[in-house]
Each structure stands twice: as C-alpha cells, then as structure tokens.
Scaffold this motif. Structure first.
Motif, PDB file in Angstrom:
ATOM      1  N   ARG A  32     -11.854   9.990 -13.475  1.00  0.00           N
ATOM      2  CA  ARG A  32     -11.199  10.303 -12.212  1.00  0.00           C
ATOM      3  C   ARG A  32     -12.244  10.795 -11.220  1.00  0.00           C
ATOM      4  O   ARG A  32     -13.388  11.063 -11.588  1.00  0.00           O
ATOM      5  CB  ARG A  32     -10.107  11.356 -12.397  1.00  0.00           C
ATOM      6  N   SER A  33     -11.826  10.898  -9.960  1.00  0.00           N
ATOM      7  CA  SER A  33     -12.856  11.094  -8.940  1.00  0.00           C
ATOM      8  C   SER A  33     -12.700  12.366  -8.126  1.00  0.00           C
ATOM      9  O   SER A  33     -13.527  12.649  -7.283  1.00  0.00           O
ATOM     10  CB  SER A  33     -12.838   9.911  -7.983  1.00  0.00           C
ATOM     11  N   TRP A  34     -11.646  13.121  -8.371  1.00  0.00           N
ATOM     12  CA  TRP A  34     -11.397  14.293  -7.530  1.00  0.00           C
ATOM     13  C   TRP A  34     -11.418  13.902  -6.057  1.00  0.00           C
ATOM     14  O   TRP A  34     -12.047  14.518  -5.223  1.00  0.00           O
ATOM     15  CB  TRP A  34     -12.392  15.416  -7.830  1.00  0.00           C
ATOM     16  N   THR A  35     -10.730  12.811  -5.812  1.00  0.00           N
ATOM     17  CA  THR A  35     -10.642  12.248  -4.463  1.00  0.00           C
ATOM     18  C   THR A  35      -9.245  11.672  -4.302  1.00  0.00           C
ATOM     19  O   THR A  35      -8.718  11.104  -5.247  1.00  0.00           O
ATOM     20  CB  THR A  35     -11.662  11.098  -4.312  1.00  0.00           C
ATOM     21  N   VAL A  36      -8.652  11.853  -3.154  1.00  0.00           N
ATOM     22  CA  VAL A  36      -7.410  11.123  -2.911  1.00  0.00           C
ATOM     23  C   VAL A  36      -7.566  10.262  -1.672  1.00  0.00           C
ATOM     24  O   VAL A  36      -8.350  10.582  -0.768  1.00  0.00           O
ATOM     25  CB  VAL A  36      -6.176  12.038  -2.746  1.00  0.00           C
ATOM     26  N   GLY A  37      -6.858   9.166  -1.658  1.00  0.00           N
ATOM     27  CA  GLY A  37      -6.888   8.276  -0.509  1.00  0.00           C
ATOM     28  C   GLY A  37      -5.825   8.704   0.483  1.00  0.00           C
ATOM     29  O   GLY A  37      -4.738   9.121   0.101  1.00  0.00           O
ATOM     30  N   LEU A  38      -6.185   8.633   1.754  1.00  0.00           N
ATOM     31  CA  LEU A  38      -5.216   8.953   2.790  1.00  0.00           C
ATOM     32  C   LEU A  38      -5.061   7.716   3.637  1.00  0.00           C
ATOM     33  O   LEU A  38      -5.937   7.380   4.415  1.00  0.00           O
ATOM     34  CB  LEU A  38      -5.756  10.130   3.600  1.00  0.00           C
ATOM     35  N   MET A  39      -3.946   7.009   3.466  1.00  0.00           N
ATOM     36  CA  MET A  39      -3.740   5.779   4.213  1.00  0.00           C
ATOM     37  C   MET A  39      -2.849   6.051   5.400  1.00  0.00           C
ATOM     38  O   MET A  39      -1.720   6.519   5.227  1.00  0.00           O
ATOM     39  CB  MET A  39      -3.049   4.720   3.345  1.00  0.00           C
ATOM     40  N   THR A  40      -3.341   5.743   6.572  1.00  0.00           N
ATOM     41  CA  THR A  40      -2.498   5.853   7.744  1.00  0.00           C
ATOM     42  C   THR A  40      -2.146   4.445   8.150  1.00  0.00           C
ATOM     43  O   THR A  40      -3.011   3.585   8.231  1.00  0.00           O
ATOM     44  CB  THR A  40      -3.226   6.545   8.895  1.00  0.00           C
ATOM     45  N   THR A  41      -0.860   4.223   8.376  1.00  0.00           N
ATOM     46  CA  THR A  41      -0.450   2.841   8.558  1.00  0.00           C
ATOM     47  C   THR A  41      -0.567   2.334   9.974  1.00  0.00           C
ATOM     48  O   THR A  41      -0.615   1.153  10.183  1.00  0.00           O
ATOM     49  CB  THR A  41       0.992   2.633   8.090  1.00  0.00           C
ATOM     50  N   ASP A  42      -0.571   3.230  10.962  1.00  0.00           N
ATOM     51  CA  ASP A  42      -0.914   2.643  12.253  1.00  0.00           C
ATOM     52  C   ASP A  42      -1.688   3.600  13.127  1.00  0.00           C
ATOM     53  O   ASP A  42      -1.154   4.445  13.818  1.00  0.00           O
ATOM     54  CB  ASP A  42       0.279   2.085  12.999  1.00  0.00           C
ATOM     55  N   GLY A  43      -2.969   3.389  13.026  1.00  0.00           N
ATOM     56  CA  GLY A  43      -3.853   4.224  13.812  1.00  0.00           C
ATOM     57  C   GLY A  43      -3.766   5.652  13.319  1.00  0.00           C
ATOM     58  O   GLY A  43      -3.069   5.954  12.362  1.00  0.00           O
ATOM     59  N   ILE A  44      -4.506   6.510  13.933  1.00  0.00           N
ATOM     60  CA  ILE A  44      -4.385   7.918  13.617  1.00  0.00           C
ATOM     61  C   ILE A  44      -3.966   8.533  14.911  1.00  0.00           C
ATOM     62  O   ILE A  44      -4.754   8.724  15.812  1.00  0.00           O
ATOM     63  CB  ILE A  44      -5.723   8.496  13.163  1.00  0.00           C
ATOM     64  N   GLY A  45      -2.697   8.783  14.991  1.00  0.00           N
ATOM     65  CA  GLY A  45      -2.203   9.176  16.290  1.00  0.00           C
ATOM     66  C   GLY A  45      -1.825  10.625  16.351  1.00  0.00           C
ATOM     67  O   GLY A  45      -2.246  11.446  15.557  1.00  0.00           O
ATOM     68  N   ARG A  46      -1.022  10.891  17.309  1.00  0.00           N
ATOM     69  CA  ARG A  46      -0.580  12.238  17.578  1.00  0.00           C
ATOM     70  C   ARG A  46       0.186  12.796  16.395  1.00  0.00           C
ATOM     71  O   ARG A  46       0.129  13.985  16.109  1.00  0.00           O
ATOM     72  CB  ARG A  46       0.326  12.171  18.808  1.00  0.00           C
ATOM     73  N   PHE A  47       0.916  11.944  15.679  1.00  0.00           N
ATOM     74  CA  PHE A  47       1.738  12.443  14.589  1.00  0.00           C
ATOM     75  C   PHE A  47       0.970  12.525  13.281  1.00  0.00           C
ATOM     76  O   PHE A  47       1.091  13.496  12.541  1.00  0.00           O
ATOM     77  CB  PHE A  47       2.969  11.556  14.412  1.00  0.00           C
ATOM     78  N   SER A  48       0.172  11.510  13.006  1.00  0.00           N
ATOM     79  CA  SER A  48      -0.484  11.518  11.701  1.00  0.00           C
ATOM     80  C   SER A  48      -1.631  12.522  11.638  1.00  0.00           C
ATOM     81  O   SER A  48      -1.951  13.023  10.571  1.00  0.00           O
ATOM     82  CB  SER A  48      -0.971  10.118  11.332  1.00  0.00           C
ATOM     83  N   VAL A  77       0.369   8.323   1.792  1.00  0.00           N
ATOM     84  CA  VAL A  77       0.602   7.283   2.794  1.00  0.00           C
ATOM     85  C   VAL A  77       1.339   7.910   3.957  1.00  0.00           C
ATOM     86  O   VAL A  77       2.377   8.540   3.762  1.00  0.00           O
ATOM     87  CB  VAL A  77       1.459   6.145   2.225  1.00  0.00           C
ATOM     88  N   THR A  78       0.791   7.749   5.140  1.00  0.00           N
ATOM     89  CA  THR A  78       1.487   8.329   6.278  1.00  0.00           C
ATOM     90  C   THR A  78       1.568   7.346   7.429  1.00  0.00           C
ATOM     91  O   THR A  78       0.712   6.489   7.594  1.00  0.00           O
ATOM     92  CB  THR A  78       0.818   9.635   6.733  1.00  0.00           C
ATOM     93  N   GLY A  79       2.640   7.444   8.178  1.00  0.00           N
ATOM     94  CA  GLY A  79       2.831   6.529   9.295  1.00  0.00           C
ATOM     95  C   GLY A  79       3.146   7.304  10.543  1.00  0.00           C
ATOM     96  O   GLY A  79       3.182   8.528  10.538  1.00  0.00           O
ATOM     97  N   ARG A  80       3.392   6.580  11.610  1.00  0.00           N
ATOM     98  CA  ARG A  80       3.689   7.262  12.860  1.00  0.00           C
ATOM     99  C   ARG A  80       5.185   7.427  13.027  1.00  0.00           C
ATOM    100  O   ARG A  80       5.674   8.418  13.532  1.00  0.00           O
ATOM    101  CB  ARG A  80       3.107   6.440  13.999  1.00  0.00           C
ATOM    102  N   ARG A  81       5.900   6.460  12.559  1.00  0.00           N
ATOM    103  CA  ARG A  81       7.346   6.483  12.708  1.00  0.00           C
ATOM    104  C   ARG A  81       7.985   7.207  11.545  1.00  0.00           C
ATOM    105  O   ARG A  81       7.422   7.280  10.460  1.00  0.00           O
ATOM    106  CB  ARG A  81       7.862   5.042  12.734  1.00  0.00           C
ATOM    107  N   THR A  82       9.178   7.731  11.770  1.00  0.00           N
ATOM    108  CA  THR A  82       9.872   8.375  10.667  1.00  0.00           C
ATOM    109  C   THR A  82      10.758   7.377   9.935  1.00  0.00           C
ATOM    110  O   THR A  82      11.396   7.724   8.950  1.00  0.00           O
ATOM    111  CB  THR A  82      10.747   9.538  11.162  1.00  0.00           C
ATOM    112  N   ASP A  83      10.787   6.136  10.414  1.00  0.00           N
ATOM    113  CA  ASP A  83      11.553   5.120   9.710  1.00  0.00           C
ATOM    114  C   ASP A  83      10.992   4.918   8.315  1.00  0.00           C
ATOM    115  O   ASP A  83       9.785   4.937   8.123  1.00  0.00           O
ATOM    116  CB  ASP A  83      11.465   3.788  10.468  1.00  0.00           C
ATOM    117  N   PRO A  84      11.871   4.699   7.328  1.00  0.00           N
ATOM    118  CA  PRO A  84      11.401   4.418   5.973  1.00  0.00           C
ATOM    119  C   PRO A  84      10.550   3.164   5.957  1.00  0.00           C
ATOM    120  O   PRO A  84      10.754   2.257   6.759  1.00  0.00           O
ATOM    121  CB  PRO A  84      12.700   4.195   5.184  1.00  0.00           C
TER     122      PRO A  84
END
Lengths: 340, 340
Positions: A70-86, A133-140
């Motif tokens: 293991r790597s003691w690392t986690v991936g942070l995927m933002t699904t659309d840009g890195i905006g005000r919310f993410s 995994v994070t997105g900008r919208r709160t939609d599922p």
DNA sequence: ACTCGTTGAGCAACCGTTTTCCTCGCCGAA
DNA sequence: TTCGGCGAGGAAAACGGTTGCTCAACGAGT
C-alpha cells in the motif's frame, strides 16, 4: 564513522544499513528498533535511535510501500474542474488525511470519461489506499467502474449506487434552516428563486421549502417556485417578476448567493428596504458574494470543508476496517447577516 | 494456464512472474520485452505482450520506483489555501504533468511554516521528482529551505532568490495592455484604483501605468494612484472620491475585477454612462465578477492556467536535464467587453 | 572441420525495508 | 554440573521489477 556512512551512501541519503552499521547492529534489528516491535535491550534501541539522528535517516517510502502493498496515499478525483465547491471539500479531506501521514494525489477529469479511466488506472498502478470522488453538482453520479479492492467515498455528489459510501450536504436541512429563520423573524409571504429545475440541489431545496410553508401559516409568494439559472442576472429578473406578480412579498429565499445578490440589487434599485421591508436569504455562504452584497447576505453555509473531512474519515474507516455504506449527510449552518 | 496464473496471484493482480510463466520465458526476458530494451525474437516479445493482455498485467509502481529511486510524482505546495488564483495554476500544472504520466501530490500549508516543513519532509520521503510552489500573492517569497537535490519551480509568487526558477505573471505587461487599450479608445483622463500599496501586484501595475501615462498625452486623473483594498466596497468609495476630486475623469483602470465592479456600480448609481461617458477596465478576468457586472467588464486575464503549464514544463526540464534559473514571465491577455 | 562473432534468452544481483524464523549465550533450577 | 527456558539479536526470504553478465546455439568465414 561519519565518513564511512557518507561513503556508503552515494545518493546522499542514509539507508537503514548505514544506521545499522553505525549502531553496530544488523539491519533487521535496526528496523525493529524503529518500529517498536521485537524485544531488545533499551541501550541497543537507543544506539539505533542515536544513529538515526546522526545520519538524519528517513526510511524510503517506496521500499515500505513495496513491502506493505500500500502507498499511504489516496486519490482525489474531481469530476469537473476544481471549482468553488470542490476546493473546500478537497482541503477538508487533505487536512484530515494529512494528520494520519496519508498524502493526496490530485486527479482532475474535467468531466471526461477517458480522462477518468486514465486516472483510475494510474491510481490503481500506484496502489492507492482509497479514492475520494467529488463533483460540483449535488446530483447523484454513476459509480466509478473498473475499480476492485479499493475503497471509494463519494463526496458532495453521492453515488447512485446506495451500497457505495457517500457524504453529501443536507439540502433539506439547509432549506429548513432558511425557512425557519424567515418564519421566526415574522415573514409570511416568501418567494423562492433558485437554479434550474434539472439540478437536484434546486429541486430538493425547493420541494422541502414549499413543504414547510404549506405546514405553516405563511405562504409561497407568487404561488410557485421560480426556477431559472444560478446567476445574478436571473436574480435581478426574478425579483422584478415577483415584485410585479406578488407585490406584498416580504421575503426571498434564494437558491444561491449569486441569485440573492441579484435580488438584493434589484430591491435596492426599486427603493425597497432590505431587510426592513423585504428579507433576503442566500445559499452557499460564498464570501465574495455574500459580503459584497448590499446589505451583506444572511445565507446557508454547507460546511463544505466538513464534508471533505467526513469523507476522509469515512475513507480511513473503509481502509482499515469496514466501509459504512449509504449516504451520510452533513448539516448546514445558518449565517445571519444584515439582509434579514 | 489461466488458473495457474490465478493461483499464483492471491492479491488478484498479476505480477511479472505470472506473465513470464504464461509466456514461457524468464522474468528478466518479460521485463525486457515490455521496456523495449534488450534484443529478442519478435515472436517471443509477442508472446509476452499477449500474456500481458490476457492477465491484464500492470507493473507495480512501487517496485519500479524503488529501483529507479524516483516516483514519477511531483509535489504541489500551495502556500495559502487553494484559492481563486492558485486553482487555475494548479490545474494547468496537473494537465501538463499528467500528459507525461507524472502525478501530482497536493500539499496545502495554509501559510504555516510548521506545516510547510512537515509536507516537505513528506515529499522528500516519497522521493518526489520535483516540487512546484505556488502562492496567492504575486509578492516574491523566501525559497523553500532544507530541500536538497530536488528541483523546485515557483509559480505565481516568485522566489526571492534569483538563482531559483520562477514563473510569474507579467504585471507590467498587464498594466500596459490596459492603459494602451484606454488610450487607443480615446480616453485622456484615467484614474487608477487598486489594492494595498504593500502588495507587489498593486505597486508594480500602478508604477507602470503611471509611467505610461507620463509618456503619453493623457493624464492620471486625480493626480495620484488610489491605493486601498481589493474589495468592491473600496471600488465604490474610490469612485465617489474620484468623481468629486476629478469630475472630468473619463476612464478607470482598476487593480482587480472586484474594485472595477464596485466602481461600475457607483457610476451606474450616479447616472454616469459606462462606457459612453466613462470607461472601466478591471484585472483578473474573474468570470463571476466580470460577467455579472453591469456592464460586463473589459479586463486583463493573467493566463493563470498557462502559468501553471509553463511551471510544469520548466520543472520537467529541471528534472531530466538542467534547470533554467530566473523569473520567466507569462504575458497577459486583454479581454474586451462592454465596459470600454 | 574449426573458430569466431552474433544473437536470443536466462541467471542473479540489486533497489531498501519488514518480518519470520533461528541461533546463541546466559540464567536459574534440579 | 547439566539441562531447559528465555531473551537479544542476526540471517535470510520476501515485496516486484530492472539490468548487467553469462552462456548456449547458430551461421559464416577460413
């Protein structure tokens, strides 16, 4: 001594073997001294620790990772840009993880599935311990596919699969806070101006706000929810519309701070006193909007950083014990300013 | 065959040994087949590639990193939060690096030196290939200390040490674009409203703007630069001030879009026509401000994503050949909208 | 026919730690 | 004095690739 260690480390970095040599023990013993496992004479352990100090030894993470798998690392995927919310979510997560010596690998997919798959492969190759995994919208959103054996937590945009773990904002609670606040301050004819109906955030908050009004003495000004865009321009237009169709409106609950600001601007230009005559509540607590508005906006804060933190904690749970499936909601906070 | 491979990989992931076994070659040969090094019969290579395909083999990055002594990872340190300025830089960098199969490790110091050191140790332990340091302000910052043998590139906030590599925005060029545009559209009495004088960005742009005006037919309205804050409120106050002290002003050059928006709002309220009577130019091209303003703002775009990209490219240069020291500036772009 | 050069492929050492056996010496007890 | 037990520390095998070196086989040249 020192020059011997120096000599044996052409890279400039001491390795455990150098430490062991300096302390006069074997590599295995040195390792045990550091990890605390294994039994040994206290003075031996101390010799090793001294050697570590002298050489400025730091263990090679790649070797540790290779061994541990293991790597003691986690991936942070933002699904659309890195905006005000993410961004706040991301910072909250980074903060919670950094405390546990876990680092964050940043992946931005720009909403592109190809890119998403590419990053996913990369993360798996690096044997990350987990993924947020994070997105900008709160939609599922549809769950990540092709990932096996790696825990995933969805933040802000929950997964459509309820057996996944998600952390989302409590939209209903947010609407609740806003409406209750308006009712408590004596408002009775409340208009609701918000974003596009196809956004879950707009829909959910609207539905809940309307439900609350129906169960109260107050009424929904204009008789319907005003869906539109998340923009100031829409706020301005909608305010004019409401003033015309329901002139006795005494409060606006807006779907975000931009709309609220547009509303406030129009009310101001039409000479209506805020909050004396009409109250305005926004949503998001976006400083640059809420504070620059005249007057500064009462608004709902989604505690985005907290969402990030909770997501990170859930992920840590999933990593070293069992995942807790389902959608966990994070409560909102009412921020009262001069517009109510 | 397949079940043999399955059996030998309890983790679920195939290793090179499995590939080699399936292809009927040794591990070393399999490795060479994949890396392209080593000479071998084409059909042997093909057998290996087929086995890779069949098993879905992906090399273990930790093993590769351990051997190579590098991680194909760069650290991205943001010195104060991840804000409006660092985000595009960060994305630009991530984009440029991702193309070269290098990943980005995110570190946020929140402006705290302790945290910075902590992250630095972490990055060194992980043997990152390089580090990009970015801040919110354009003021030069002291170089990272305690880092040896790892290339560093400073983005947006250059290092005070000129032997370091930095990538910054061309503040003077930005001021140039704005003033030239105003002059070209026939303005002759230009006011400059900007942020605090102790910010390099405000100082540099102001100095250059004033210099340009002195060398032209036009004049600085009010006779001095109006330093203040980066806020709309200041923009509103300053506009009133200028209208009073220099009523014949026909243009405002503002230090950022928030100030510009404040100025525009006040002009609007005072019944002055923008751009008919008075032109307004902002700085930053921050959509939510520039587009929501009435009228939408002509502004200067710093090309932040480009700064991130260039920083990443410079870092790649430094990683696999020689660093190019000094401050590299990235040109700004004039975005013309309806306020001029 | 014999040697030399070339080519394809395997062997084994290495990257730096962790961890599982082992060994060895010392102690107390019979 | 001898044996069992125990505690300290060492040897070596992982973890999964990469790479220099060796070696056998084969074709060509004398």
């Amino acid at each position: 001594m020192t020059e011997a260690a120096q000599r044996s480390t052409p890279t400039g970095r001491a390795k455990l073997a150098d430490v062991a040599a300096l302390a006069g023990v074997s590599v295995g013993t040195a390792s045990k001294a550091l990890s605390g496992s294994g039994r040994m004479r206290p003075e031996t352990r101390q010799r090793v620790l001294d050697a570590v100090e002298t050489l400025g030894f730091r263990p090679n993470q790649h070797a540790q990772s290779l061994h541990a798998g293991r790597s003691w690392t986690v991936g942070l995927m933002t699904t659309d840009g890195i905006g005000r919310f993410s961004t706040p979510v991301l910072l909250g997560a980074e903060d919670a993880l950094g405390a546990g010596k876990i680092s964050v690998l940043l992946c931005d997919t720009r909403g592109d599935t190809i890119r998403e798959q590419h990053h996913l492969r990369n993360l798996m190759d690096r044997r990350v311990d987990g993924i947020i995994v994070t997105g900008r919208r709160t939609d599922p959103r549809p769950p990540l596919n092709g990932v096996e054996g790696i825990p995933i937590v969805y933040a802000l945009s929950p997964s459509t699969d309820s057996s996944d773990t998600s952390v989302a904002s409590d939209d209903r609670g947010g609407a609740h806070l806003a409406i209750e606040h308006l009712l408590a301050t004596g408002r009775g004819r409340i208009a609701h101006v918000t974003g596009p109906e196809h956004h879950a955030a707009a829909r959910d908050r609207a539905r809940h706000a309307v439900g609350l009004l129906e169960r109260s003495e107050a009424q929904l000004a204009g008789g319907r929810v005003h869906f539109g865009e998340w923009s100031e321009a829409w706020g301005r237009r909608a305010a004019d519309l409401v003033l015309r169709t329901a002139p006795d409106t005494d409060a606006f609950f807006c779907g975000n701070d931009q709309i609220a600001r547009g509303v406030a601007d129009t009310l101001r230009e039409r000479g209506r006193d805020v909050p004396g005559e009409i109250a305005v509540v926004g949503y998001d607590n976006w400083d640059t909007m809420a504070l620059a508005s005249r007057p500064p906006l009462t608004t709902i804060d989604m505690n985005l950083a907290e969402i990030g933190r909770i997501a990170a904690l859930r992920l840590l749970e999933a990593i070293d014990s069992e995942p807790v499936p389902g959608v966990h909601t994070v409560a909102c906070r009412l921020v009262v300013r001069e517009s109510t």
